[in-house]
Design a protein around this motif. Structure first.
Motif, PDB file in Angstrom:
ATOM      1  N   LYS A  12       1.078  13.172   4.533  1.00 15.55           N
ATOM      2  CA  LYS A  12      -0.500  13.814   4.516  1.00 15.55           C
ATOM      3  C   LYS A  12      -0.420  14.712   3.371  1.00 15.55           C
ATOM      4  CE  LYS A  12      -1.581  14.007   9.537  1.00 15.55           C
ATOM      5  NZ  LYS A  12      -1.701  14.738  10.563  1.00 15.55           N
ATOM      6  N   GLN A  13       0.636  15.476   3.071  1.00 14.67           N
ATOM      7  CA  GLN A  13       0.380  16.260   2.055  1.00 14.67           C
ATOM      8  C   GLN A  13       0.689  15.629   0.598  1.00 14.67           C
ATOM      9  OE1 GLN A  13       3.648  19.112   1.911  1.00 14.67           O
ATOM     10  NE2 GLN A  13       3.112  20.346   0.243  1.00 14.67           N
ATOM     11  N   TYR A  14       1.378  14.763   0.433  1.00 16.41           N
ATOM     12  CA  TYR A  14       1.560  13.700  -0.530  1.00 16.41           C
ATOM     13  C   TYR A  14       0.184  13.125  -1.094  1.00 16.41           C
ATOM     14  CZ  TYR A  14       2.619   9.894  -4.049  1.00 16.41           C
ATOM     15  OH  TYR A  14       2.507   8.907  -4.736  1.00 16.41           O
ATOM     16  N   TYR A  23      -5.871  12.167  13.319  1.00 14.30           N
ATOM     17  CA  TYR A  23      -4.857  11.093  13.375  1.00 14.30           C
ATOM     18  C   TYR A  23      -5.290   9.860  13.008  1.00 14.30           C
ATOM     19  CZ  TYR A  23      -1.075  14.135  14.419  1.00 14.30           C
ATOM     20  OH  TYR A  23      -0.271  15.301  14.337  1.00 14.30           O
ATOM     21  N   ASN A  24      -6.453   9.320  13.774  1.00 17.93           N
ATOM     22  CA  ASN A  24      -6.729   7.937  13.695  1.00 17.93           C
ATOM     23  C   ASN A  24      -7.200   7.409  12.173  1.00 17.93           C
ATOM     24  OD1 ASN A  24      -6.576   7.525  16.401  1.00 17.93           O
ATOM     25  ND2 ASN A  24      -8.936   7.928  16.429  1.00 17.93           N
ATOM     26  N   GLU A  31      -1.439   2.621   7.413  1.00 20.83           N
ATOM     27  CA  GLU A  31      -1.565   1.138   7.592  1.00 20.83           C
ATOM     28  C   GLU A  31      -2.133   0.306   6.478  1.00 20.83           C
ATOM     29  OE1 GLU A  31      -0.496  -0.810  10.185  1.00 20.83           O
ATOM     30  OE2 GLU A  31      -0.078   0.920  11.553  1.00 20.83           O
ATOM     31  N   ASP A  32      -3.327   0.848   5.934  1.00 22.62           N
ATOM     32  CA  ASP A  32      -3.729   0.351   4.705  1.00 22.62           C
ATOM     33  C   ASP A  32      -2.758   0.314   3.409  1.00 22.62           C
ATOM     34  OD1 ASP A  32      -5.697  -1.170   3.092  1.00 22.62           O
ATOM     35  OD2 ASP A  32      -6.173   0.708   2.147  1.00 22.62           O
ATOM     36  N   LEU A  64       3.969   8.841  16.658  1.00 28.86           N
ATOM     37  CA  LEU A  64       3.008   9.763  16.949  1.00 28.86           C
ATOM     38  C   LEU A  64       3.533  11.136  17.534  1.00 28.86           C
ATOM     39  CD1 LEU A  64      -0.158   7.947  17.743  1.00 28.86           C
ATOM     40  CD2 LEU A  64       0.332   8.642  15.378  1.00 28.86           C
ATOM     41  N   LYS A  65       4.163  10.646  18.401  1.00 27.45           N
ATOM     42  CA  LYS A  65       4.999  11.881  19.376  1.00 27.45           C
ATOM     43  C   LYS A  65       5.999  12.667  18.432  1.00 27.45           C
ATOM     44  CE  LYS A  65       6.471  12.432  23.866  1.00 27.45           C
ATOM     45  NZ  LYS A  65       6.616  11.635  25.080  1.00 27.45           N
ATOM     46  N   ALA A  66       6.680  11.976  17.597  1.00 31.62           N
ATOM     47  CA  ALA A  66       7.716  12.671  16.830  1.00 31.62           C
ATOM     48  C   ALA A  66       7.134  13.016  15.526  1.00 31.62           C
ATOM     49  CB  ALA A  66       8.897  11.786  16.667  1.00 31.62           C
ATOM     50  N   GLY A  67       6.012  12.396  15.043  1.00 32.42           N
ATOM     51  CA  GLY A  67       5.566  12.834  13.917  1.00 32.42           C
ATOM     52  C   GLY A  67       6.248  12.462  12.594  1.00 32.42           C
TER      53      GLY A  67
END
Length: 186
Positions: A12-14, A23-24, A31-32, A64-67
């Motif tokens: 996300k930062q990058y 999150y969606n 994915e894209d 998603l759980k572990a991030g």
């Protein structure tokens, strides 16, 4: 070698996301990106005079759980990826998403190759080809490519440059770039 674990926060930062991005949206964008990485296979001419075609990412799993996101790099690319440091210029990849102009990105990549030397001369037409510029008039090229890259690199990256025009008569025929380290945060 083949499984690469990357924290979603780092991705996300990058990509320049704020921490509050839903999150969606992040998952959809990730994915894209992964699909686009596999739009075209990586083509490598081998020493055995064959052509290897391989997709860069064999698989990816977003946890998603572990991030974290786990990427599996194609095993067929292993021997070629391990040699990258010897054969290619390295630069701070984190600078690229900040650059909005393709000319700025290409100038950063080109000038990074000569960072240690500190100077580089390009014939004008050769430089235009290298950065993918099709402006016929030098004034347009200077304003829309060179000056844009000059400003962007100084503002957002770890290098900056000045350039000198070399003329043949009244026409600019080549450019000399003087490359300096930069601290964009100062």
């Amino acid at each position: 070698f083949r499984l690469i674990r990357v924290k979603n926060r780092a991705i996300k930062q990058y990509l320049g996301y704020k921490s509050s991005v839903p999150y969606n949206r992040f998952n959809s964008d990730l994915e894209d990106i992964c699909k686009r990485l596999n739009d075209q296979p990586v083509r490598i001419r081998t020493e055995k005079d064959t052509i290897l075609n391989a997709f860069f990412i064999s698989s990816w799993e977003i946890d998603l759980k572990a991030g974290v996101t786990v990427f599996e790099i194609s095993g067929r690319l292993k021997e070629y990826l391990l040699e990258l440091r010897k054969n290619y210029t390295s630069y701070q990849l984190e600078n690229i998403p900040k650059l909005n102009s393709s000319y700025s990105i290409r100038m950063y990549e080109l000038l990074s190759q000569y960072r240690r030397i500190g100077t580089r001369k390009f014939e004008l037409e050769d430089l235009k080809k290298k950065i993918g510029c099709s402006y016929d008039m030098y004034g347009h090229f200077k304003k829309k490519a060179l000056e844009k890259a000059h400003k962007d690199l100084r503002t957002y990256t770890d290098l900056r440059f000045e350039f000198e025009e070399i003329k043949n008569g009244r026409k600019v025929s080549s450019l000399i770039f003087y490359i300096y380290p930069n601290d964009p945060d100062s």
